[in-house]
Scaffold this motif. Structure first.
Motif, PDB file in Angstrom:
ATOM      1  N   GLN A   4      19.876   4.120  11.211  1.00 22.64           N
ATOM      2  CA  GLN A   4      19.802   2.994  11.689  1.00 22.64           C
ATOM      3  C   GLN A   4      20.104   1.968  11.060  1.00 22.64           C
ATOM      4  OE1 GLN A   4      16.179   3.098  14.685  1.00 22.64           O
ATOM      5  NE2 GLN A   4      15.399   0.508  13.917  1.00 22.64           N
ATOM      6  N   GLU A   5      19.051   1.528  10.041  1.00 21.84           N
ATOM      7  CA  GLU A   5      19.590   0.879   8.587  1.00 21.84           C
ATOM      8  C   GLU A   5      20.940   0.686   8.586  1.00 21.84           C
ATOM      9  OE1 GLU A   5      16.915   1.582   5.555  1.00 21.84           O
ATOM     10  OE2 GLU A   5      15.240   1.505   6.759  1.00 21.84           O
ATOM     11  N   ALA A   6      21.865   1.765   8.308  1.00 24.38           N
ATOM     12  CA  ALA A   6      22.535   1.050   7.551  1.00 24.38           C
ATOM     13  C   ALA A   6      22.904   0.407   9.607  1.00 24.38           C
ATOM     14  CB  ALA A   6      23.846   2.726   7.647  1.00 24.38           C
ATOM     15  N   PHE A   7      23.417   0.666  10.740  1.00 22.83           N
ATOM     16  CA  PHE A   7      24.689   0.756  11.537  1.00 22.83           C
ATOM     17  C   PHE A   7      23.965  -1.642  12.082  1.00 22.83           C
ATOM     18  CE2 PHE A   7      24.238   5.405  13.249  1.00 22.83           C
ATOM     19  CZ  PHE A   7      25.341   5.297  13.193  1.00 22.83           C
ATOM     20  N   ALA A   8      22.526  -1.389  11.889  1.00 20.33           N
ATOM     21  CA  ALA A   8      21.860  -2.528  11.788  1.00 20.33           C
ATOM     22  C   ALA A   8      22.469  -3.681  10.875  1.00 20.33           C
ATOM     23  CB  ALA A   8      20.282  -2.807  11.766  1.00 20.33           C
ATOM     24  N   LEU A   9      23.127  -3.103   9.557  1.00 16.03           N
ATOM     25  CA  LEU A   9      23.719  -3.468   8.580  1.00 16.03           C
ATOM     26  C   LEU A   9      25.208  -3.996   9.103  1.00 16.03           C
ATOM     27  CD1 LEU A   9      23.523  -4.915   5.629  1.00 16.03           C
ATOM     28  CD2 LEU A   9      24.744  -2.941   4.904  1.00 16.03           C
ATOM     29  N   ILE A  10      25.983  -3.426   9.556  1.00 16.03           N
ATOM     30  CA  ILE A  10      27.167  -3.345   9.817  1.00 16.03           C
ATOM     31  C   ILE A  10      27.437  -4.480  10.854  1.00 16.03           C
ATOM     32  CG2 ILE A  10      29.509  -2.071  10.680  1.00 16.03           C
ATOM     33  CD1 ILE A  10      28.430  -2.008   7.932  1.00 16.03           C
ATOM     34  N   SER A  11      26.577  -4.111  11.822  1.00 12.87           N
ATOM     35  CA  SER A  11      26.772  -4.920  13.145  1.00 12.87           C
ATOM     36  C   SER A  11      26.084  -6.408  12.355  1.00 12.87           C
ATOM     37  CB  SER A  11      25.639  -4.600  14.151  1.00 12.87           C
ATOM     38  OG  SER A  11      23.922  -4.909  13.794  1.00 12.87           O
ATOM     39  N   SER A  12      25.554  -6.855  11.543  1.00 18.05           N
ATOM     40  CA  SER A  12      24.650  -8.018  11.152  1.00 18.05           C
ATOM     41  C   SER A  12      26.060  -8.820   9.764  1.00 18.05           C
ATOM     42  CB  SER A  12      23.420  -8.194  10.935  1.00 18.05           C
ATOM     43  OG  SER A  12      23.893  -7.192   9.492  1.00 18.05           O
ATOM     44  N   ARG A  13      26.248  -8.225   9.019  1.00 18.11           N
ATOM     45  CA  ARG A  13      27.439  -8.731   8.404  1.00 18.11           C
ATOM     46  C   ARG A  13      28.828  -8.952   9.132  1.00 18.11           C
ATOM     47  NH1 ARG A  13      29.114  -4.932   2.986  1.00 18.11           N
ATOM     48  NH2 ARG A  13      26.959  -4.340   3.338  1.00 18.11           N
ATOM     49  N   PHE A  14      29.128  -7.865  10.109  1.00 21.65           N
ATOM     50  CA  PHE A  14      30.206  -7.886  10.854  1.00 21.65           C
ATOM     51  C   PHE A  14      30.838  -8.979  12.393  1.00 21.65           C
ATOM     52  CE2 PHE A  14      30.511  -4.594   7.253  1.00 21.65           C
ATOM     53  CZ  PHE A  14      31.996  -5.606   6.916  1.00 21.65           C
ATOM     54  N   LEU A  15      29.644  -8.758  13.131  1.00 19.18           N
ATOM     55  CA  LEU A  15      29.564  -9.184  14.185  1.00 19.18           C
ATOM     56  C   LEU A  15      29.246 -10.740  14.290  1.00 19.18           C
ATOM     57  CD1 LEU A  15      30.343  -8.362  16.757  1.00 19.18           C
ATOM     58  CD2 LEU A  15      28.328  -8.199  17.801  1.00 19.18           C
ATOM     59  N   LEU A  53      27.501  -0.771  17.425  1.00 23.30           N
ATOM     60  CA  LEU A  53      25.641  -1.527  18.136  1.00 23.30           C
ATOM     61  C   LEU A  53      25.425   0.217  19.482  1.00 23.30           C
ATOM     62  CD1 LEU A  53      27.465  -5.209  18.995  1.00 23.30           C
ATOM     63  CD2 LEU A  53      25.979  -3.536  17.119  1.00 23.30           C
ATOM     64  N   LEU A  54      26.238   0.871  20.033  1.00 24.87           N
ATOM     65  CA  LEU A  54      25.777   2.109  20.734  1.00 24.87           C
ATOM     66  C   LEU A  54      25.103   2.589  20.148  1.00 24.87           C
ATOM     67  CD1 LEU A  54      29.609   2.810  23.422  1.00 24.87           C
ATOM     68  CD2 LEU A  54      26.683   1.852  23.702  1.00 24.87           C
ATOM     69  N   GLU A  55      25.107   3.663  19.216  1.00 26.55           N
ATOM     70  CA  GLU A  55      24.388   3.951  18.364  1.00 26.55           C
ATOM     71  C   GLU A  55      23.166   3.539  17.771  1.00 26.55           C
ATOM     72  OE1 GLU A  55      24.682   7.065  17.618  1.00 26.55           O
ATOM     73  OE2 GLU A  55      26.301   7.498  18.584  1.00 26.55           O
ATOM     74  N   LEU A  56      22.847   1.610  17.340  1.00 29.10           N
ATOM     75  CA  LEU A  56      22.081   1.277  16.863  1.00 29.10           C
ATOM     76  C   LEU A  56      21.766   0.943  18.237  1.00 29.10           C
ATOM     77  CD1 LEU A  56      20.852  -0.724  15.115  1.00 29.10           C
ATOM     78  CD2 LEU A  56      22.199  -2.522  15.685  1.00 29.10           C
ATOM     79  N   GLY A  57      21.500   0.707  19.592  1.00 33.94           N
ATOM     80  CA  GLY A  57      20.853   0.814  20.671  1.00 33.94           C
ATOM     81  C   GLY A  57      19.932   1.602  21.002  1.00 33.94           C
ATOM     82  N   LYS A  58      21.115   2.954  21.077  1.00 32.53           N
ATOM     83  CA  LYS A  58      20.020   4.506  21.290  1.00 32.53           C
ATOM     84  C   LYS A  58      18.958   4.504  20.260  1.00 32.53           C
ATOM     85  CE  LYS A  58      22.603   8.322  20.678  1.00 32.53           C
ATOM     86  NZ  LYS A  58      23.232   9.278  21.023  1.00 32.53           N
ATOM     87  N   HIS A  59      19.365   4.408  18.950  1.00 38.70           N
ATOM     88  CA  HIS A  59      18.368   4.401  17.938  1.00 38.70           C
ATOM     89  C   HIS A  59      16.970   3.783  18.302  1.00 38.70           C
ATOM     90  CE1 HIS A  59      19.468   7.068  14.790  1.00 38.70           C
ATOM     91  NE2 HIS A  59      20.740   7.085  14.777  1.00 38.70           N
ATOM     92  N   LEU A  60      16.817   2.217  18.187  1.00 38.90           N
ATOM     93  CA  LEU A  60      15.817   1.433  19.066  1.00 38.90           C
ATOM     94  C   LEU A  60      15.222   1.673  20.391  1.00 38.90           C
ATOM     95  CD1 LEU A  60      18.291  -1.943  18.300  1.00 38.90           C
ATOM     96  CD2 LEU A  60      15.439  -1.433  16.995  1.00 38.90           C
ATOM     97  N   GLU A  61      16.176   2.707  21.637  1.00 44.29           N
ATOM     98  CA  GLU A  61      15.648   2.805  22.145  1.00 44.29           C
ATOM     99  C   GLU A  61      14.508   3.952  22.059  1.00 44.29           C
ATOM    100  OE1 GLU A  61      17.335   3.612  26.792  1.00 44.29           O
ATOM    101  OE2 GLU A  61      19.131   2.879  24.925  1.00 44.29           O
ATOM    102  N   GLU A  62      15.316   5.061  21.396  1.00 44.21           N
ATOM    103  CA  GLU A  62      14.029   5.905  20.275  1.00 44.21           C
ATOM    104  C   GLU A  62      12.815   5.729  20.032  1.00 44.21           C
ATOM    105  OE1 GLU A  62      17.022   8.275  18.238  1.00 44.21           O
ATOM    106  OE2 GLU A  62      17.571   9.433  20.564  1.00 44.21           O
ATOM    107  N   ALA A  63      13.139   4.443  19.202  1.00 49.98           N
ATOM    108  CA  ALA A  63      11.767   3.820  18.311  1.00 49.98           C
ATOM    109  C   ALA A  63      11.182   2.970  19.259  1.00 49.98           C
ATOM    110  CB  ALA A  63      12.718   3.429  16.728  1.00 49.98           C
ATOM    111  N   GLY A  64      11.150   2.502  20.770  1.00 51.73           N
ATOM    112  CA  GLY A  64      10.824   1.980  21.424  1.00 51.73           C
ATOM    113  C   GLY A  64      10.638   0.733  21.482  1.00 51.73           C
ATOM    114  N   GLU A  65      11.482   0.576  20.498  1.00 48.98           N
ATOM    115  CA  GLU A  65      12.067  -1.107  20.418  1.00 48.98           C
ATOM    116  C   GLU A  65      13.051  -1.402  21.652  1.00 48.98           C
ATOM    117  OE1 GLU A  65      12.760  -2.867  16.614  1.00 48.98           O
ATOM    118  OE2 GLU A  65      12.023  -0.148  15.783  1.00 48.98           O
ATOM    119  N   LEU A  66      12.625  -1.748  22.969  1.00 38.42           N
ATOM    120  CA  LEU A  66      12.935  -1.682  23.852  1.00 38.42           C
ATOM    121  C   LEU A  66      13.709  -3.092  24.123  1.00 38.42           C
ATOM    122  CD1 LEU A  66      11.105   0.717  26.834  1.00 38.42           C
ATOM    123  CD2 LEU A  66      13.432   1.060  25.010  1.00 38.42           C
TER     124      LEU A  66
END
Length: 320
Positions: free
Chosen positions: A244-255, A274-287
Protein backbone atom coordinates in the motif's frame (compact mmCIF):
# COMPACT_ATOMS: atom_id res chain seq x y z
CA UNK A 1 3.58 12.99 -62.81
CA UNK A 2 6.25 11.54 -60.55
CA UNK A 3 6.76 8.45 -62.74
CA UNK A 4 7.46 10.51 -65.86
CA UNK A 5 10.04 12.53 -63.88
CA UNK A 6 11.69 9.29 -62.67
CA UNK A 7 11.74 7.97 -66.29
CA UNK A 8 13.24 11.26 -67.49
CA UNK A 9 15.88 11.01 -64.77
CA UNK A 10 16.73 7.46 -65.87
CA UNK A 11 17.03 8.59 -69.52
CA UNK A 12 19.38 11.38 -68.47
CA UNK A 13 21.58 8.85 -66.66
CA UNK A 14 21.55 6.59 -69.74
CA UNK A 15 22.56 9.49 -72.00
CA UNK A 16 25.59 10.59 -69.95
CA UNK A 17 28.47 10.72 -72.49
CA UNK A 18 30.96 7.90 -72.06
CA UNK A 19 34.01 8.96 -70.13
CA UNK A 20 32.23 11.78 -68.26
CA UNK A 21 31.88 9.65 -65.14
CA UNK A 22 33.49 6.47 -63.87
CA UNK A 23 31.50 3.36 -64.92
CA UNK A 24 30.89 2.59 -61.22
CA UNK A 25 29.35 6.06 -60.73
CA UNK A 26 27.04 5.59 -63.72
CA UNK A 27 25.96 2.19 -62.38
CA UNK A 28 25.31 3.67 -58.95
CA UNK A 29 23.05 6.34 -60.46
CA UNK A 30 21.28 3.81 -62.70
CA UNK A 31 20.56 1.36 -59.86
CA UNK A 32 19.41 4.09 -57.46
CA UNK A 33 16.92 5.40 -60.05
CA UNK A 34 15.64 1.86 -60.70
CA UNK A 35 15.15 1.34 -56.96
CA UNK A 36 13.34 4.69 -56.73
CA UNK A 37 11.05 3.69 -59.61
CA UNK A 38 10.29 0.27 -58.10
CA UNK A 39 9.47 1.88 -54.76
CA UNK A 40 7.19 4.39 -56.49
CA UNK A 41 5.35 1.65 -58.41
CA UNK A 42 4.76 -0.34 -55.20
CA UNK A 43 3.52 2.72 -53.34
CA UNK A 44 1.08 3.65 -56.11
CA UNK A 45 -0.56 0.23 -56.30
CA UNK A 46 1.47 -1.33 -59.10
CA UNK A 47 3.16 -3.77 -56.77
CA UNK A 48 3.62 -6.57 -59.34
CA UNK A 49 5.52 -4.29 -61.70
CA UNK A 50 7.48 -2.82 -58.80
CA UNK A 51 8.57 -6.23 -57.48
CA UNK A 52 9.55 -7.36 -61.00
CA UNK A 53 11.79 -4.31 -61.19
CA UNK A 54 13.36 -5.17 -57.81
CA UNK A 55 14.11 -8.69 -59.08
CA UNK A 56 15.61 -7.25 -62.26
CA UNK A 57 17.91 -5.12 -60.09
CA UNK A 58 19.12 -8.25 -58.30
CA UNK A 59 19.88 -10.17 -61.48
CA UNK A 60 21.37 -7.35 -63.59
CA UNK A 61 23.16 -5.44 -60.80
CA UNK A 62 23.69 -8.10 -58.15
CA UNK A 63 26.73 -6.37 -56.63
CA UNK A 64 25.04 -2.99 -56.19
CA UNK A 65 23.93 -1.43 -52.92
CA UNK A 66 20.50 -0.93 -54.52
CA UNK A 67 20.19 -4.69 -55.07
CA UNK A 68 20.72 -5.25 -51.34
CA UNK A 69 18.30 -2.45 -50.47
CA UNK A 70 15.70 -3.97 -52.82
CA UNK A 71 15.08 -6.81 -50.34
CA UNK A 72 14.15 -4.33 -47.61
CA UNK A 73 11.78 -2.55 -50.00
CA UNK A 74 10.11 -5.83 -50.97
CA UNK A 75 9.85 -7.06 -47.37
CA UNK A 76 8.34 -3.75 -46.31
CA UNK A 77 5.66 -4.15 -49.01
CA UNK A 78 4.77 -7.69 -47.88
CA UNK A 79 4.58 -6.55 -44.25
CA UNK A 80 2.24 -3.69 -45.23
CA UNK A 81 -0.16 -6.28 -46.70
CA UNK A 82 0.06 -8.46 -43.56
CA UNK A 83 2.07 -11.20 -45.27
CA UNK A 84 4.71 -11.52 -42.53
CA UNK A 85 5.82 -14.92 -43.80
CA UNK A 86 6.82 -13.50 -47.20
CA UNK A 87 8.42 -10.47 -45.51
CA UNK A 88 10.48 -12.77 -43.29
CA UNK A 89 11.58 -15.01 -46.19
CA UNK A 90 12.68 -11.97 -48.22
CA UNK A 91 14.77 -10.64 -45.35
CA UNK A 92 16.36 -14.03 -44.70
CA UNK A 93 17.29 -14.15 -48.42
CA UNK A 94 19.08 -10.82 -48.03
CA UNK A 95 20.98 -12.05 -44.96
CA UNK A 96 22.10 -15.25 -46.71
CA UNK A 97 22.83 -13.75 -50.16
CA UNK A 98 24.85 -10.82 -48.79
CA UNK A 99 26.35 -12.36 -45.67
CA UNK A 100 28.79 -9.54 -44.96
CA UNK A 101 26.43 -6.71 -45.91
CA UNK A 102 25.88 -3.93 -43.42
CA UNK A 103 22.15 -4.54 -44.00
CA UNK A 104 22.32 -8.23 -42.97
CA UNK A 105 21.95 -7.58 -39.18
CA UNK A 106 18.98 -5.29 -39.81
CA UNK A 107 17.42 -7.93 -42.11
CA UNK A 108 17.81 -10.64 -39.47
CA UNK A 109 16.42 -8.38 -36.75
CA UNK A 110 13.31 -7.53 -38.77
CA UNK A 111 12.91 -11.18 -39.82
CA UNK A 112 12.88 -12.17 -36.15
CA UNK A 113 10.24 -9.56 -35.36
CA UNK A 114 8.05 -10.86 -38.19
CA UNK A 115 8.53 -14.36 -36.76
CA UNK A 116 7.18 -13.11 -33.44
CA UNK A 117 4.22 -11.50 -35.20
CA UNK A 118 3.44 -14.80 -36.95
CA UNK A 119 2.40 -16.18 -33.57
CA UNK A 120 3.27 -19.00 -31.16
CA UNK A 121 3.98 -21.58 -33.88
CA UNK A 122 6.85 -19.41 -35.08
CA UNK A 123 8.25 -18.28 -31.72
CA UNK A 124 11.02 -20.91 -31.62
CA UNK A 125 12.04 -19.98 -35.17
CA UNK A 126 12.12 -16.29 -34.24
CA UNK A 127 14.43 -17.08 -31.29
CA UNK A 128 16.73 -18.95 -33.71
CA UNK A 129 16.82 -15.99 -36.12
CA UNK A 130 17.80 -13.60 -33.31
CA UNK A 131 20.40 -16.14 -32.22
CA UNK A 132 21.83 -16.16 -35.75
CA UNK A 133 22.13 -12.37 -35.61
CA UNK A 134 23.99 -12.43 -32.30
CA UNK A 135 26.31 -15.26 -33.43
CA UNK A 136 27.21 -13.58 -36.72
CA UNK A 137 27.32 -9.94 -35.62
CA UNK A 138 28.39 -9.80 -31.94
CA UNK A 139 29.71 -6.24 -32.34
CA UNK A 140 26.59 -4.83 -34.01
CA UNK A 141 24.44 -2.35 -32.05
CA UNK A 142 21.42 -4.59 -32.77
CA UNK A 143 22.99 -7.38 -30.67
CA UNK A 144 21.57 -5.90 -27.47
CA UNK A 145 18.05 -5.55 -28.89
CA UNK A 146 18.10 -8.99 -30.54
CA UNK A 147 18.97 -10.62 -27.20
CA UNK A 148 16.28 -8.54 -25.49
CA UNK A 149 13.75 -9.81 -28.07
CA UNK A 150 14.91 -13.40 -27.54
CA UNK A 151 14.21 -13.04 -23.83
CA UNK A 152 10.79 -11.50 -24.48
CA UNK A 153 9.78 -14.37 -26.80
CA UNK A 154 11.05 -16.99 -24.35
CA UNK A 155 8.81 -15.37 -21.73
CA UNK A 156 5.89 -15.61 -24.15
CA UNK A 157 6.78 -19.31 -24.40
CA UNK A 158 6.70 -19.48 -20.56
CA UNK A 159 10.41 -20.34 -20.43
CA UNK A 160 11.20 -17.77 -17.74
CA UNK A 161 14.40 -19.48 -16.57
CA UNK A 162 16.02 -19.30 -20.04
CA UNK A 163 14.80 -15.71 -20.47
CA UNK A 164 16.29 -14.70 -17.11
CA UNK A 165 19.71 -16.02 -18.16
CA UNK A 166 19.58 -13.87 -21.31
CA UNK A 167 18.67 -10.73 -19.35
CA UNK A 168 21.43 -11.40 -16.82
CA UNK A 169 23.94 -11.76 -19.67
CA UNK A 170 22.82 -8.42 -21.09
CA UNK A 171 23.10 -6.69 -17.71
CA UNK A 172 26.63 -8.10 -17.32
CA UNK A 173 27.79 -7.39 -20.90
CA UNK A 174 26.31 -3.88 -21.22
CA UNK A 175 26.82 -2.04 -17.92
CA UNK A 176 26.64 1.35 -19.65
CA UNK A 177 23.96 0.66 -22.27
CA UNK A 178 21.28 3.42 -22.28
CA UNK A 179 18.51 0.78 -22.43
CA UNK A 180 20.00 -1.55 -19.85
CA UNK A 181 17.06 -0.78 -17.57
CA UNK A 182 14.77 -2.75 -19.95
CA UNK A 183 16.83 -5.89 -19.32
CA UNK A 184 16.73 -5.19 -15.58
CA UNK A 185 12.93 -4.88 -15.48
CA UNK A 186 12.53 -8.01 -17.62
CA UNK A 187 14.86 -9.92 -15.31
CA UNK A 188 12.78 -8.84 -12.30
CA UNK A 189 9.62 -9.98 -14.11
CA UNK A 190 11.21 -13.41 -14.65
CA UNK A 191 12.03 -13.52 -10.95
CA UNK A 192 8.38 -12.71 -10.17
CA UNK A 193 7.10 -15.41 -12.53
CA UNK A 194 9.51 -18.04 -11.18
CA UNK A 195 8.83 -17.13 -7.54
CA UNK A 196 5.18 -18.26 -7.81
CA UNK A 197 4.05 -18.34 -4.15
CA UNK A 198 7.51 -18.29 -2.51
CA UNK A 199 7.53 -15.22 -0.20
CA UNK A 200 11.36 -15.04 -0.07
CA UNK A 201 11.70 -15.07 -3.86
CA UNK A 202 8.88 -12.53 -4.15
CA UNK A 203 10.67 -10.26 -1.66
CA UNK A 204 13.86 -10.58 -3.73
CA UNK A 205 11.94 -9.55 -6.85
CA UNK A 206 10.43 -6.61 -4.93
CA UNK A 207 13.91 -5.49 -3.78
CA UNK A 208 15.15 -5.67 -7.38
CA UNK A 209 12.23 -3.54 -8.58
CA UNK A 210 12.70 -1.00 -5.76
CA UNK A 211 16.38 -0.69 -6.69
CA UNK A 212 15.46 -0.19 -10.34
CA UNK A 213 13.04 2.57 -9.38
CA UNK A 214 15.91 4.51 -7.80
CA UNK A 215 18.09 4.59 -10.93
CA UNK A 216 18.52 8.16 -12.16
CA UNK A 217 17.01 9.59 -15.36
CA UNK A 218 14.70 6.74 -16.35
CA UNK A 219 11.66 7.59 -18.52
CA UNK A 220 8.69 8.52 -16.34
CA UNK A 221 6.32 5.99 -17.94
CA UNK A 222 8.86 3.27 -17.24
CA UNK A 223 9.19 4.34 -13.60
CA UNK A 224 5.42 4.13 -13.11
CA UNK A 225 5.40 0.60 -14.60
CA UNK A 226 8.25 -0.45 -12.30
CA UNK A 227 6.43 1.14 -9.37
CA UNK A 228 3.27 -0.86 -10.01
CA UNK A 229 5.24 -4.10 -10.30
CA UNK A 230 7.17 -3.28 -7.10
CA UNK A 231 3.88 -2.86 -5.21
CA UNK A 232 2.49 -6.00 -6.83
CA UNK A 233 5.55 -8.07 -5.80
CA UNK A 234 5.20 -6.84 -2.20
CA UNK A 235 1.49 -7.64 -2.26
CA UNK A 236 2.13 -11.18 -3.56
CA UNK A 237 4.75 -11.75 -0.86
CA UNK A 238 2.17 -10.94 1.83
CA UNK A 239 3.66 -7.54 2.75
CA UNK A 240 0.36 -5.73 2.27
CA UNK A 241 1.18 -2.64 4.33
CA UNK A 242 4.42 -2.11 2.38
CA UNK A 243 2.53 -2.70 -0.89
CA UNK A 244 0.00 0.00 0.00
CA UNK A 245 2.86 2.39 0.87
CA UNK A 246 4.54 1.61 -2.46
CA UNK A 247 1.37 2.34 -4.44
CA UNK A 248 0.82 5.55 -2.46
CA UNK A 249 4.43 6.65 -3.10
CA UNK A 250 4.10 6.10 -6.86
CA UNK A 251 0.81 7.96 -7.09
CA UNK A 252 2.15 10.95 -5.14
CA UNK A 253 5.46 11.00 -6.99
CA UNK A 254 4.18 10.81 -10.55
CA UNK A 255 0.55 11.94 -10.62
CA UNK A 256 1.21 15.65 -10.32
CA UNK A 257 -1.04 18.52 -11.41
CA UNK A 258 0.87 18.60 -14.69
CA UNK A 259 -0.80 15.47 -16.03
CA UNK A 260 0.84 15.84 -19.46
CA UNK A 261 4.02 14.28 -18.03
CA UNK A 262 2.55 10.78 -18.34
CA UNK A 263 2.40 9.15 -21.77
CA UNK A 264 -0.12 6.45 -22.78
CA UNK A 265 1.90 3.67 -21.11
CA UNK A 266 2.40 5.68 -17.94
CA UNK A 267 -1.32 6.46 -17.75
CA UNK A 268 -2.15 2.74 -18.06
CA UNK A 269 0.20 1.75 -15.22
CA UNK A 270 -0.91 4.69 -13.07
CA UNK A 271 -4.50 3.45 -13.40
CA UNK A 272 -3.44 0.07 -12.09
CA UNK A 273 -1.53 1.72 -9.23
CA UNK A 274 -4.57 3.77 -8.20
CA UNK A 275 -7.04 0.88 -8.49
CA UNK A 276 -4.81 -1.25 -6.24
CA UNK A 277 -4.27 1.63 -3.82
CA UNK A 278 -8.02 2.26 -3.63
CA UNK A 279 -8.66 -1.43 -2.92
CA UNK A 280 -6.06 -1.42 -0.11
CA UNK A 281 -7.62 1.70 1.43
CA UNK A 282 -11.09 0.14 1.26
CA UNK A 283 -9.84 -3.01 3.02
CA UNK A 284 -8.24 -0.83 5.70
CA UNK A 285 -11.58 0.94 6.24
CA UNK A 286 -10.26 4.26 4.91
CA UNK A 287 -13.29 4.76 2.69
CA UNK A 288 -13.06 8.54 2.28
CA UNK A 289 -9.44 8.26 1.14
CA UNK A 290 -10.32 5.38 -1.21
CA UNK A 291 -13.10 7.44 -2.76
CA UNK A 292 -10.70 10.36 -3.20
CA UNK A 293 -8.28 8.08 -5.08
CA UNK A 294 -11.04 6.76 -7.37
CA UNK A 295 -12.26 10.30 -8.07
CA UNK A 296 -8.71 11.32 -8.90
CA UNK A 297 -8.70 8.67 -11.65
CA UNK A 298 -11.89 10.16 -13.09
CA UNK A 299 -10.52 13.73 -12.83
CA UNK A 300 -7.34 12.75 -14.68
CA UNK A 301 -9.39 10.87 -17.29
CA UNK A 302 -7.24 7.76 -16.80
CA UNK A 303 -7.98 4.35 -18.35
CA UNK A 304 -10.40 2.42 -16.12
CA UNK A 305 -12.13 5.64 -14.99
CA UNK A 306 -15.60 4.03 -15.39
CA UNK A 307 -14.62 1.26 -12.98
CA UNK A 308 -13.20 3.90 -10.62
CA UNK A 309 -16.41 5.93 -10.84
CA UNK A 310 -18.57 2.90 -10.00
CA UNK A 311 -16.29 2.01 -7.05
CA UNK A 312 -16.48 5.61 -5.79
CA UNK A 313 -20.28 5.64 -6.13
CA UNK A 314 -20.80 2.47 -4.07
CA UNK A 315 -18.65 3.71 -1.15
CA UNK A 316 -20.84 5.02 1.64
CA UNK A 317 -18.78 7.64 3.41
CA UNK A 318 -20.25 9.12 6.57
CA UNK A 319 -17.91 12.10 6.74
CA UNK A 320 -15.07 13.34 4.60
Amino acid sequence: GVQSRIDALFNRVESIPEGTLEPSEVELLRTEVLLLKADFLIRTGESTAGIELLKLLRTDFAESAAAEQSYLTEASYYASTGDFQAAQETLLSLASTYESSSLAPQALYEAGIYGQRLGPDQFANAVRIFDDLTERFPENPLYFFARLKQGDILRQMNDFAAAQIIYEDLIRLFPEHPRRYLAELSRAECMLALAKEDPVQLQNAALELERLLNIQNLPIDFQVEVGFKWGFALQQSGARKEAQEAFALISSRFLLDDKTQLGATGRYWMSRVLLELGKHLEEAGELAEARRIYRKMVAYNLPGRNLAQSRANRLVVIEE
